[in-house]
Design a protein around this motif. Structure first.
Motif, PDB file in Angstrom:
ATOM      1  N   ALA A  78      56.170  76.674  -5.958  1.00  0.00           N
ATOM      2  CA  ALA A  78      56.156  77.411  -4.686  1.00  0.00           C
ATOM      3  C   ALA A  78      54.784  77.995  -4.372  1.00  0.00           C
ATOM      4  O   ALA A  78      54.388  78.054  -3.207  1.00  0.00           O
ATOM      5  CB  ALA A  78      57.207  78.517  -4.696  1.00  0.00           C
ATOM      6  N   VAL A  79      54.038  78.408  -5.382  1.00  0.00           N
ATOM      7  CA  VAL A  79      52.724  79.007  -5.132  1.00  0.00           C
ATOM      8  C   VAL A  79      51.779  77.993  -4.488  1.00  0.00           C
ATOM      9  O   VAL A  79      50.999  78.344  -3.605  1.00  0.00           O
ATOM     10  CB  VAL A  79      52.129  79.640  -6.414  1.00  0.00           C
ATOM     11  CG1 VAL A  79      51.631  78.603  -7.384  1.00  0.00           C
ATOM     12  CG2 VAL A  79      51.042  80.646  -6.067  1.00  0.00           C
ATOM     13  N   VAL A  81      52.880  74.869  -3.064  1.00  0.00           N
ATOM     14  CA  VAL A  81      53.530  74.126  -1.983  1.00  0.00           C
ATOM     15  C   VAL A  81      53.763  74.991  -0.741  1.00  0.00           C
ATOM     16  O   VAL A  81      53.666  74.499   0.381  1.00  0.00           O
ATOM     17  CB  VAL A  81      54.858  73.514  -2.475  1.00  0.00           C
ATOM     18  CG1 VAL A  81      55.641  72.873  -1.351  1.00  0.00           C
ATOM     19  CG2 VAL A  81      54.593  72.509  -3.583  1.00  0.00           C
ATOM     20  N   HIS A  82      54.060  76.272  -0.933  1.00  0.00           N
ATOM     21  CA  HIS A  82      54.395  77.136   0.199  1.00  0.00           C
ATOM     22  C   HIS A  82      53.371  78.248   0.452  1.00  0.00           C
ATOM     23  O   HIS A  82      53.004  78.504   1.597  1.00  0.00           O
ATOM     24  CB  HIS A  82      55.772  77.782   0.000  1.00  0.00           C
ATOM     25  CG  HIS A  82      56.869  76.799  -0.152  1.00  0.00           C
ATOM     26  ND1 HIS A  82      57.259  75.949   0.861  1.00  0.00           N
ATOM     27  CD2 HIS A  82      57.661  76.502  -1.213  1.00  0.00           C
ATOM     28  CE1 HIS A  82      58.235  75.189   0.441  1.00  0.00           C
ATOM     29  NE2 HIS A  82      58.493  75.498  -0.819  1.00  0.00           N
ATOM     30  N   PHE A  83      52.942  78.905  -0.626  1.00  0.00           N
ATOM     31  CA  PHE A  83      52.118  80.102  -0.477  1.00  0.00           C
ATOM     32  C   PHE A  83      50.665  79.761  -0.155  1.00  0.00           C
ATOM     33  O   PHE A  83      50.068  80.316   0.767  1.00  0.00           O
ATOM     34  CB  PHE A  83      52.214  80.904  -1.765  1.00  0.00           C
ATOM     35  CG  PHE A  83      51.927  82.371  -1.639  1.00  0.00           C
ATOM     36  CD1 PHE A  83      51.851  83.002  -0.413  1.00  0.00           C
ATOM     37  CD2 PHE A  83      51.749  83.133  -2.775  1.00  0.00           C
ATOM     38  CE1 PHE A  83      51.595  84.361  -0.320  1.00  0.00           C
ATOM     39  CE2 PHE A  83      51.496  84.487  -2.699  1.00  0.00           C
ATOM     40  CZ  PHE A  83      51.415  85.104  -1.471  1.00  0.00           C
ATOM     41  N   ARG A  84      50.081  78.861  -0.915  1.00  0.00           N
ATOM     42  CA  ARG A  84      48.686  78.470  -0.689  1.00  0.00           C
ATOM     43  C   ARG A  84      48.479  77.955   0.738  1.00  0.00           C
ATOM     44  O   ARG A  84      47.531  78.377   1.412  1.00  0.00           O
ATOM     45  CB  ARG A  84      48.255  77.426  -1.717  1.00  0.00           C
ATOM     46  CG  ARG A  84      46.805  77.042  -1.608  1.00  0.00           C
ATOM     47  CD  ARG A  84      46.437  76.015  -2.701  1.00  0.00           C
ATOM     48  NE  ARG A  84      45.022  75.841  -2.772  1.00  0.00           N
ATOM     49  CZ  ARG A  84      44.320  75.073  -1.949  1.00  0.00           C
ATOM     50  NH1 ARG A  84      44.916  74.408  -0.986  1.00  0.00           N
ATOM     51  NH2 ARG A  84      43.025  74.969  -2.085  1.00  0.00           N
ATOM     52  N   PRO A  85      49.331  77.052   1.253  1.00  0.00           N
ATOM     53  CA  PRO A  85      49.124  76.566   2.628  1.00  0.00           C
ATOM     54  C   PRO A  85      49.166  77.675   3.683  1.00  0.00           C
ATOM     55  O   PRO A  85      48.449  77.601   4.682  1.00  0.00           O
ATOM     56  CB  PRO A  85      50.257  75.565   2.833  1.00  0.00           C
ATOM     57  CG  PRO A  85      50.577  75.082   1.463  1.00  0.00           C
ATOM     58  CD  PRO A  85      50.389  76.292   0.576  1.00  0.00           C
ATOM     59  N   LEU A  86      49.984  78.694   3.473  1.00  0.00           N
ATOM     60  CA  LEU A  86      50.028  79.813   4.418  1.00  0.00           C
ATOM     61  C   LEU A  86      48.674  80.501   4.485  1.00  0.00           C
ATOM     62  O   LEU A  86      48.144  80.774   5.569  1.00  0.00           O
ATOM     63  CB  LEU A  86      51.113  80.809   4.008  1.00  0.00           C
ATOM     64  CG  LEU A  86      51.121  82.151   4.742  1.00  0.00           C
ATOM     65  CD1 LEU A  86      51.507  81.963   6.196  1.00  0.00           C
ATOM     66  CD2 LEU A  86      52.056  83.127   4.049  1.00  0.00           C
ATOM     67  N   LEU A  87      48.085  80.763   3.327  1.00  0.00           N
ATOM     68  CA  LEU A  87      46.796  81.452   3.288  1.00  0.00           C
ATOM     69  C   LEU A  87      45.673  80.571   3.837  1.00  0.00           C
ATOM     70  O   LEU A  87      44.784  81.055   4.544  1.00  0.00           O
ATOM     71  CB  LEU A  87      46.502  81.898   1.856  1.00  0.00           C
ATOM     72  CG  LEU A  87      47.519  82.913   1.298  1.00  0.00           C
ATOM     73  CD1 LEU A  87      47.321  83.100  -0.198  1.00  0.00           C
ATOM     74  CD2 LEU A  87      47.453  84.223   2.041  1.00  0.00           C
ATOM     75  N   VAL A  88      45.728  79.279   3.551  1.00  0.00           N
ATOM     76  CA  VAL A  88      44.734  78.350   4.099  1.00  0.00           C
ATOM     77  C   VAL A  88      44.868  78.272   5.618  1.00  0.00           C
ATOM     78  O   VAL A  88      43.872  78.245   6.340  1.00  0.00           O
ATOM     79  CB  VAL A  88      44.877  76.955   3.443  1.00  0.00           C
ATOM     80  CG1 VAL A  88      44.047  75.907   4.178  1.00  0.00           C
ATOM     81  CG2 VAL A  88      44.471  77.017   1.968  1.00  0.00           C
ATOM     82  N   GLU A  89      46.098  78.254   6.116  1.00  0.00           N
ATOM     83  CA  GLU A  89      46.333  78.225   7.558  1.00  0.00           C
ATOM     84  C   GLU A  89      45.683  79.427   8.250  1.00  0.00           C
ATOM     85  O   GLU A  89      45.219  79.334   9.390  1.00  0.00           O
ATOM     86  CB  GLU A  89      47.836  78.213   7.839  1.00  0.00           C
ATOM     87  CG  GLU A  89      48.214  78.270   9.289  1.00  0.00           C
ATOM     88  CD  GLU A  89      47.858  77.009  10.073  1.00  0.00           C
ATOM     89  OE1 GLU A  89      47.702  77.123  11.304  1.00  0.00           O
ATOM     90  OE2 GLU A  89      47.726  75.938   9.468  1.00  0.00           O
ATOM     91  N   LEU A  90      45.633  80.548   7.558  1.00  0.00           N
ATOM     92  CA  LEU A  90      45.009  81.749   8.110  1.00  0.00           C
ATOM     93  C   LEU A  90      43.489  81.750   7.921  1.00  0.00           C
ATOM     94  O   LEU A  90      42.818  82.694   8.310  1.00  0.00           O
ATOM     95  CB  LEU A  90      45.620  82.999   7.482  1.00  0.00           C
ATOM     96  CG  LEU A  90      47.045  83.303   7.942  1.00  0.00           C
ATOM     97  CD1 LEU A  90      47.680  84.371   7.073  1.00  0.00           C
ATOM     98  CD2 LEU A  90      47.049  83.714   9.406  1.00  0.00           C
ATOM     99  N   PRO A  95      41.241  79.193  -4.087  1.00  0.00           N
ATOM    100  CA  PRO A  95      41.041  78.384  -5.285  1.00  0.00           C
ATOM    101  C   PRO A  95      42.389  78.098  -5.948  1.00  0.00           C
ATOM    102  O   PRO A  95      43.346  78.835  -5.771  1.00  0.00           O
ATOM    103  CB  PRO A  95      40.164  79.253  -6.177  1.00  0.00           C
ATOM    104  CG  PRO A  95      40.350  80.641  -5.682  1.00  0.00           C
ATOM    105  CD  PRO A  95      40.742  80.545  -4.234  1.00  0.00           C
ATOM    106  N   THR A  96      42.429  77.012  -6.648  1.00  0.00           N
ATOM    107  CA  THR A  96      43.667  76.679  -7.344  1.00  0.00           C
ATOM    108  C   THR A  96      43.404  76.671  -8.838  1.00  0.00           C
ATOM    109  O   THR A  96      42.270  76.486  -9.259  1.00  0.00           O
ATOM    110  CB  THR A  96      44.208  75.305  -6.909  1.00  0.00           C
ATOM    111  OG1 THR A  96      43.186  74.349  -7.052  1.00  0.00           O
ATOM    112  CG2 THR A  96      44.696  75.334  -5.493  1.00  0.00           C
ATOM    113  N   PRO A  97      44.388  76.855  -9.633  1.00  0.00           N
ATOM    114  CA  PRO A  97      45.789  77.034  -9.259  1.00  0.00           C
ATOM    115  C   PRO A  97      46.086  78.477  -8.871  1.00  0.00           C
ATOM    116  O   PRO A  97      45.411  79.394  -9.323  1.00  0.00           O
ATOM    117  CB  PRO A  97      46.535  76.675 -10.545  1.00  0.00           C
ATOM    118  CG  PRO A  97      45.603  77.108 -11.636  1.00  0.00           C
ATOM    119  CD  PRO A  97      44.203  76.845 -11.096  1.00  0.00           C
ATOM    120  N   GLY A  98      47.111  78.645  -8.042  1.00  0.00           N
ATOM    121  CA  GLY A  98      47.645  79.985  -7.808  1.00  0.00           C
ATOM    122  C   GLY A  98      48.316  80.439  -9.089  1.00  0.00           C
ATOM    123  O   GLY A  98      48.614  79.632  -9.971  1.00  0.00           O
TER     124      GLY A  98
END
Length: 132
Positions: A78-79, A81-90, A95-98
């Motif tokens: 989830a970090v 697949v869901h969380f990282r894209p939200l922050l990138v969208e903003l 950096p990865t990994p979350g």
């Protein structure tokens, strides 16, 4: 900052000075650790509602480090697949990994953070366009 105290104001149609101060704090930071418990396999609606108050690309030029606390390891992706894209969208460089922390491993948090930091910190020295 803990968003739980802002929940009533976040969902109110009226403007809230507390929410505005929280948004200003967020926008004044250069590096953000954005953390949430997992709920239904992703970050909480409370966090999403707060971040929805930001305009497009509001986090441009900032580095965001996503952290999810999980009750079940089956939600570990989830970090990314869901969380990282939200922050990138903003607009944030992420950096990865979350970081994923199982509730059962919270007593080992210092050890987990050290291992994660060894992976992530070298990425923070690169130009931010490489991180997004």
């Amino acid at each position: 900052m803990d968003l739980s105290g802002l929940a009533p104001a976040l969902f109110s149609p009226e403007p809230s000075p507390g929410v505005e101060v929280a948004l200003e704090l967020l926008l004044d930071a250069s590096i953000l650790v954005v953390a949430s418990p997992t709920y239904k396999g992703t970050y909480t609606g409370l966090l999403k509602s707060f971040l929805d108050k930001l305009p497009s690309q509001a986090l441009a030029g900032k580095v965001a480090l996503p952290l999810l606390v999980l009750g079940d390891p089956k939600h570990s992706l989830a970090v990314e697949v869901h969380f990282r894209p939200l922050l990138v969208e903003l607009g944030a460089a992420v950096p990865t990994p979350g970081l994923v922390v199982l509730e059962s491993r919270i007593p080992d948090l210092d050890e987990l953070l050290a291992a994660w930091a060894n992976t992530v910190i070298p990425q923070l020295t690169r130009p931010t366009e490489v991180l997004t």
